[in-house]
Design a protein around this motif. Sequence first.
Motif, PDB file in Angstrom:
ATOM      1  N   ASP A  23       0.869  -1.112  -0.030  1.00  0.00           N
ATOM      2  CA  ASP A  23      -0.043  -0.003  -0.034  1.00  0.00           C
ATOM      3  C   ASP A  23       0.793   1.193  -0.087  1.00  0.00           C
ATOM      4  N   SER A  24       1.846   1.411   0.766  1.00  0.00           N
ATOM      5  CA  SER A  24       2.645   2.539   0.980  1.00  0.00           C
ATOM      6  C   SER A  24       3.595   2.605  -0.438  1.00  0.00           C
ATOM      7  N   ALA A  25       4.055   1.538  -0.919  1.00  0.00           N
ATOM      8  CA  ALA A  25       4.784   1.806  -2.050  1.00  0.00           C
ATOM      9  C   ALA A  25       4.162   2.170  -3.388  1.00  0.00           C
ATOM     10  N   LEU A  26       2.758   1.814  -3.332  1.00  0.00           N
ATOM     11  CA  LEU A  26       1.975   2.101  -4.669  1.00  0.00           C
ATOM     12  C   LEU A  26       1.103   3.164  -4.472  1.00  0.00           C
ATOM     13  N   GLN A  27       1.030   3.852  -3.337  1.00  0.00           N
ATOM     14  CA  GLN A  27       0.170   5.226  -3.261  1.00  0.00           C
ATOM     15  C   GLN A  27       0.424   6.212  -4.304  1.00  0.00           C
ATOM     16  N   PRO A  28       1.686   6.511  -4.350  1.00  0.00           N
ATOM     17  CA  PRO A  28       2.229   7.390  -5.533  1.00  0.00           C
ATOM     18  C   PRO A  28       1.561   7.145  -7.004  1.00  0.00           C
ATOM     19  N   MET A  29       1.781   5.820  -7.366  1.00  0.00           N
ATOM     20  CA  MET A  29       1.315   5.291  -8.465  1.00  0.00           C
ATOM     21  C   MET A  29      -0.187   5.577  -8.689  1.00  0.00           C
ATOM     22  N   LEU A  30      -0.936   5.156  -7.712  1.00  0.00           N
ATOM     23  CA  LEU A  30      -2.411   5.259  -7.611  1.00  0.00           C
ATOM     24  C   LEU A  30      -2.629   6.785  -7.781  1.00  0.00           C
ATOM     25  N   ARG A  31      -1.929   7.630  -7.003  1.00  0.00           N
ATOM     26  CA  ARG A  31      -2.424   9.056  -7.288  1.00  0.00           C
ATOM     27  C   ARG A  31      -2.132   9.498  -8.805  1.00  0.00           C
ATOM     28  N   GLU A  32      -0.824   9.124  -9.289  1.00  0.00           N
ATOM     29  CA  GLU A  32      -0.543   9.599 -10.606  1.00  0.00           C
ATOM     30  C   GLU A  32      -1.580   8.986 -11.615  1.00  0.00           C
ATOM     31  N   ARG A  33      -2.103   7.959 -11.484  1.00  0.00           N
ATOM     32  CA  ARG A  33      -3.082   7.568 -12.372  1.00  0.00           C
ATOM     33  C   ARG A  33      -4.712   7.993 -12.164  1.00  0.00           C
ATOM     34  N   GLY A  34      -4.870   8.478 -11.031  1.00  0.00           N
ATOM     35  CA  GLY A  34      -6.107   8.612 -10.774  1.00  0.00           C
ATOM     36  C   GLY A  34      -6.934   7.535 -10.073  1.00  0.00           C
ATOM     37  N   LEU A  35      -6.312   6.523  -9.508  1.00  0.00           N
ATOM     38  CA  LEU A  35      -6.979   5.401  -9.066  1.00  0.00           C
ATOM     39  C   LEU A  35      -7.265   5.528  -7.748  1.00  0.00           C
ATOM     40  N   ALA A  36      -8.547   4.679  -7.156  1.00  0.00           N
ATOM     41  CA  ALA A  36      -8.526   4.939  -5.819  1.00  0.00           C
ATOM     42  C   ALA A  36      -8.279   3.905  -5.017  1.00  0.00           C
ATOM     43  N   THR A  37      -7.934   2.647  -5.508  1.00  0.00           N
ATOM     44  CA  THR A  37      -7.763   1.463  -4.697  1.00  0.00           C
ATOM     45  C   THR A  37      -6.879   0.608  -5.536  1.00  0.00           C
ATOM     46  N   THR A  80      24.692  -4.719 -12.211  1.00  0.00           N
ATOM     47  CA  THR A  80      23.480  -5.028 -12.661  1.00  0.00           C
ATOM     48  C   THR A  80      22.414  -4.877 -11.765  1.00  0.00           C
ATOM     49  N   ASP A  81      21.018  -4.929 -12.022  1.00  0.00           N
ATOM     50  CA  ASP A  81      20.181  -4.504 -11.297  1.00  0.00           C
ATOM     51  C   ASP A  81      18.733  -4.805 -12.049  1.00  0.00           C
ATOM     52  N   ILE A  82      17.625  -5.504 -11.331  1.00  0.00           N
ATOM     53  CA  ILE A  82      16.383  -5.681 -11.972  1.00  0.00           C
ATOM     54  C   ILE A  82      15.738  -4.500 -12.325  1.00  0.00           C
ATOM     55  N   SER A  83      15.915  -3.387 -11.409  1.00  0.00           N
ATOM     56  CA  SER A  83      15.174  -2.312 -11.463  1.00  0.00           C
ATOM     57  C   SER A  83      15.700  -1.314 -12.669  1.00  0.00           C
ATOM     58  N   ALA A  84      15.015  -0.977 -13.781  1.00  0.00           N
ATOM     59  CA  ALA A  84      15.320   0.133 -14.637  1.00  0.00           C
ATOM     60  C   ALA A  84      15.304   1.426 -13.942  1.00  0.00           C
ATOM     61  N   ARG A  85      14.443   1.616 -12.995  1.00  0.00           N
ATOM     62  CA  ARG A  85      14.462   3.104 -12.248  1.00  0.00           C
ATOM     63  C   ARG A  85      15.622   3.305 -11.575  1.00  0.00           C
ATOM     64  N   ALA A  86      16.024   2.060 -10.527  1.00  0.00           N
ATOM     65  CA  ALA A  86      17.184   2.148  -9.847  1.00  0.00           C
ATOM     66  C   ALA A  86      18.627   2.365 -10.666  1.00  0.00           C
ATOM     67  N   LEU A  87      18.616   1.498 -11.928  1.00  0.00           N
ATOM     68  CA  LEU A  87      19.773   1.865 -12.771  1.00  0.00           C
ATOM     69  C   LEU A  87      19.855   3.125 -13.301  1.00  0.00           C
ATOM     70  N   LEU A 117       2.634  -1.497 -17.414  1.00  0.00           N
ATOM     71  CA  LEU A 117       2.040  -1.043 -15.842  1.00  0.00           C
ATOM     72  C   LEU A 117       2.682  -2.427 -14.746  1.00  0.00           C
ATOM     73  N   GLY A 118       2.489  -3.494 -15.250  1.00  0.00           N
ATOM     74  CA  GLY A 118       2.914  -4.485 -14.362  1.00  0.00           C
ATOM     75  C   GLY A 118       4.485  -4.401 -13.907  1.00  0.00           C
ATOM     76  N   ASP A 119       5.410  -3.945 -14.796  1.00  0.00           N
ATOM     77  CA  ASP A 119       6.814  -3.782 -14.501  1.00  0.00           C
ATOM     78  C   ASP A 119       6.849  -2.715 -13.562  1.00  0.00           C
ATOM     79  N   ALA A 120       5.942  -1.668 -13.642  1.00  0.00           N
ATOM     80  CA  ALA A 120       6.160  -0.545 -12.843  1.00  0.00           C
ATOM     81  C   ALA A 120       5.710  -0.827 -11.540  1.00  0.00           C
ATOM     82  N   VAL A 121       4.668  -1.489 -11.260  1.00  0.00           N
ATOM     83  CA  VAL A 121       4.237  -1.948  -9.979  1.00  0.00           C
ATOM     84  C   VAL A 121       5.398  -2.835  -9.328  1.00  0.00           C
ATOM     85  N   VAL A 122       5.943  -3.739 -10.067  1.00  0.00           N
ATOM     86  CA  VAL A 122       7.086  -4.619  -9.490  1.00  0.00           C
ATOM     87  C   VAL A 122       8.140  -3.835  -9.349  1.00  0.00           C
TER      88      VAL A 122
END
Length: 277
Positions: free
Chosen positions: A38-52, A146-153, A68-73
């Motif tokens: 919940d805490s990690a995905l709250q910013p993503m929910l807000r960005e996409r206008g999703l409530a839950t 190396t890392d699995i996360s494109a964002r971290a890289l 979207l699945g990649d972004a969630v992971v």
Amino acid sequence: MTMALPLAPRGSAVATIVALLEARTGQQLDAGRTWRIDSALQPMLRERGLATLDELVARMSADTERGLGDAVVDALLNQETSFFRDAGVLELVAGAAGDMMRETPDRKVRLWSAACSTGQEPLSLAMLFHEHHLATGQAIPEIRATDISARALRRARDARYTQFEVQRGLPIRRLMTWFDQRGELWEAKAELRYRILYSQQNLIAEPPMAGRFDIILCRNLLMYLSPPMRRRVLDRIACSLRPGGVLVLGAGETVIGHCDALVPSERYRGLYRPALR
């Protein structure tokens, strides 16, 4: 990497996301830590206008937003790291690299920092190797990370860190020697950045890195994996080690009981080497 969304065993959004994380990364999130979702995905929910989270899972299932699945992971991955984390271990690694360079002067020593997160580990090693080079003239090993996360890289390649991040483990002398201040951020000097070659790598799903390495660091990843996934990762790492090479794990991790291809090193306490066959 594209992969079908796994079905949740109990039908909830949280269970679906937990299953997705494990399917794509091998990492398990037990019931006591699902609050992170919940805490990690709250910013993503807000960005996409999703409530839950249910709405988020529905959008993933409908494939209405590519990636979207990649972004969630990516948002759920634990990127906890710091400069010179377990400094004694990194000094041991630098010493082992020095031994290898003296004993095999005819070839380049290669090092792989796996699950490198935002780059503090390979940068710490690059600092140590440069300092040893300045003191002794010894060559600097090749460093892959190396890392699995494109964002971290992306952050690792930028090599720009906040004041809080550089204060975690980085002595002021090294900060002033190896970093330049850019506004509110600190940027690693070019001679460090250009020593490290970054690439995206999923340790459980993709082929091992090309070539073989003298030293592989894979610290604080195995603790998140199931036993079968630990064995898979360790077997792949063992295949990537040169004879005489060593593996570095996190303080609470071991190969014992998980992999027959690696055994404790007699020469470097706390490290592991390929088993003799």
